[in-house]
Design a protein around this motif. Sequence first.
Motif, PDB file in Angstrom:
ATOM      1  N   CYS A  59       0.841  -1.185   0.000  1.00 11.99           N
ATOM      2  CA  CYS A  59       0.000   0.000   0.000  1.00 11.99           C
ATOM      3  C   CYS A  59       0.881   1.242   0.000  1.00 11.99           C
ATOM      4  N   GLU A  68       7.556   8.720   6.489  1.00 15.39           N
ATOM      5  CA  GLU A  68       7.707  10.129   6.828  1.00 15.39           C
ATOM      6  C   GLU A  68       7.487  10.369   8.316  1.00 15.39           C
TER       7      GLU A  68
ATOM      8  N   ASN B  31      -6.030  -0.058   5.774  1.00 15.63           N
ATOM      9  CA  ASN B  31      -4.875   0.805   5.557  1.00 15.63           C
ATOM     10  C   ASN B  31      -4.872   1.362   4.142  1.00 15.63           C
ATOM     11  N   LYS B  32      -5.259   0.524   3.201  1.00 20.39           N
ATOM     12  CA  LYS B  32      -5.263   0.976   1.816  1.00 20.39           C
ATOM     13  C   LYS B  32      -6.257   2.113   1.634  1.00 20.39           C
ATOM     14  N   TYR B  34      -7.571   4.148   4.127  1.00 20.67           N
ATOM     15  CA  TYR B  34      -7.516   5.312   5.022  1.00 20.67           C
ATOM     16  C   TYR B  34      -6.134   5.935   5.213  1.00 20.67           C
ATOM     17  N   ALA B  35      -5.057   5.152   5.065  1.00 22.64           N
ATOM     18  CA  ALA B  35      -3.742   5.691   5.419  1.00 22.64           C
ATOM     19  C   ALA B  35      -3.424   6.940   4.606  1.00 22.64           C
ATOM     20  N   ASN B  36      -2.858   7.935   5.273  1.00 19.38           N
ATOM     21  CA  ASN B  36      -2.452   9.194   4.646  1.00 19.38           C
ATOM     22  C   ASN B  36      -3.636   9.956   4.044  1.00 19.38           C
ATOM     23  N   LEU B  39      -9.605  12.770   7.131  1.00 18.46           N
ATOM     24  CA  LEU B  39     -11.032  12.595   7.350  1.00 18.46           C
ATOM     25  C   LEU B  39     -11.572  13.895   7.919  1.00 18.46           C
ATOM     26  N   LEU B  44      -5.733  13.591  10.164  1.00 12.25           N
ATOM     27  CA  LEU B  44      -4.978  12.846   9.156  1.00 12.25           C
ATOM     28  C   LEU B  44      -4.736  11.428   9.653  1.00 12.25           C
ATOM     29  N   CYS B  45      -5.256  10.442   8.932  1.00 13.12           N
ATOM     30  CA  CYS B  45      -5.108   9.049   9.355  1.00 13.12           C
ATOM     31  C   CYS B  45      -3.687   8.569   9.083  1.00 13.12           C
ATOM     32  N   ILE B  46      -3.135   7.833  10.034  1.00 14.76           N
ATOM     33  CA  ILE B  46      -1.781   7.295   9.861  1.00 14.76           C
ATOM     34  C   ILE B  46      -1.862   5.795   9.545  1.00 14.76           C
ATOM     35  N   ALA B  47      -2.367   5.015  10.484  1.00 12.78           N
ATOM     36  CA  ALA B  47      -2.426   3.569  10.261  1.00 12.78           C
ATOM     37  C   ALA B  47      -3.444   2.959  11.217  1.00 12.78           C
ATOM     38  N   VAL B  75      -4.979   5.265  14.191  1.00  8.57           N
ATOM     39  CA  VAL B  75      -4.083   6.310  14.713  1.00  8.57           C
ATOM     40  C   VAL B  75      -4.248   7.528  13.813  1.00  8.57           C
ATOM     41  N   PHE B 103       5.540  14.293   7.542  1.00  7.97           N
ATOM     42  CA  PHE B 103       4.348  13.618   7.020  1.00  7.97           C
ATOM     43  C   PHE B 103       3.183  14.576   6.860  1.00  7.97           C
TER      44      PHE B 103
END
Lengths: 215, 227
Positions: A59, A68, B31-32, B34-36, B39, B44-47, B75, B103
């Motif tokens: 992903c 980062e 994760n695919k 929501y990550a980065n 919302l 900002l969603c991390i993991a 997170v 990030f």
Amino acid sequence: MEVVNPRSALLSNYEVLALLRELDSDHLAKTKTALRIKKEEEQSGKPTPNATAIEEEICENLRTVEVEALQYLTAEYQPIAAQSDAGITKLVKDIEPYGFTKAEKLQIVNLAPTEPVELYVIVEELEDRLGERMEEVLSHVRASLDPNALPASTAEGSSNGADPNPADPAALQVEEKITTEVYEAETWIQDTNYIEWDDGGEGAGVEGDLEMDEE
Amino acid sequence: MFQLSIIKDTLPILPAAFALPPEQALTAAINKKYANRVLHDVGLCIAVFDLVSASEGRVRYGDGCLWYKVTFRMVVFRPFAGEVLLARVKSSDEDGIRLTLGFFDDMYVPPAYLPQPSAFDPNERAHFWLADAGPEQGTHELLDSPVAARMYIDKGEVVRVRVEMDEFYDDEPGPPKASEGVRVEREQRRPPYTVTCSIAEQGLGPTSWWKAAEAVLEGEGEEMDQG
């Protein structure tokens, strides 16, 4: 999608770092297995049917934010390198009697203030609430940090920048790079100045300036 | 700075991932998605932190996916108002300073939240603080000050900032209207999540300022003791 609770708990930087490190090592292990399977395939000359199933798609977004965030959390200006599970647990217990709010405690753990001025920005009305006991809090924080890793974290931002700490060669390299860059920029500016002034026929004064700068 | 958010969603698992244990496949799918991603009003969603609960996978008519109703903890980066953070200066201009965390880099310090009196030096492309000047001095007088007395906030410097407020914008463009025809005009889009920070306080600003100031104060104290 439905957000059940936007803020069910607050996390400290240390906890997030632990999670990200776990994700990172998982990812590395997976890449290694994938590579190994690929190699075996090549050696045997026939494709293994399972190979594609194991190879989980990576992903991109997760990797980006993960790498980062790891870089930010492990940057040399963060106290996180000197922190440990036991240290943080003890610190939280030690600062219990001072009557900090939850947010203040979280920030004390995240930023690990070792100077009065650092604590001053975190805690509201510090002098009225703590008075003489401020130094005790700072010493609790210092006790929670690993002394071996401390020089690297406290040396950040020092004006002379020369920190002879062999434990952190990466940081040193970065610092060296920065100084060379600055030096180059300076010489460039001097060069342009020199040409401009030479055209104006006032070179003598500039030469004097250049000598000053070189000293 | 980081928090846990509980989120509920219905997600499909593609047949290719059926070989994996369901919790692993679900975590990857979440994760695919929501990550980065920002919302709205969450952050900002991390993991994924962990899964709280998940239903049995169901097959719907029309596709071969297994659909799971899943509740999970994420997170999320969402600093609270008043929180103190360490950040790096990304760039400076007349409208203020832009900060970066690596990030996340939609963090701004507007001129009103700079230490006063301060001014923007167009030659250096950096803001500076003139600690000794009185508050009544104008920008021109500040720019006439000797360079040695100025305290610059340079690019790349580590600064300690206080979060003042954060804003979310949902600027998704609507469907194109038939009457307007095909226009390839893109208006400037606002970042979905911006954090406004302040360094107008004792102890905030470049960390090197306060390291240096502390040394000076201690030095003065010793001298006074000796005197």
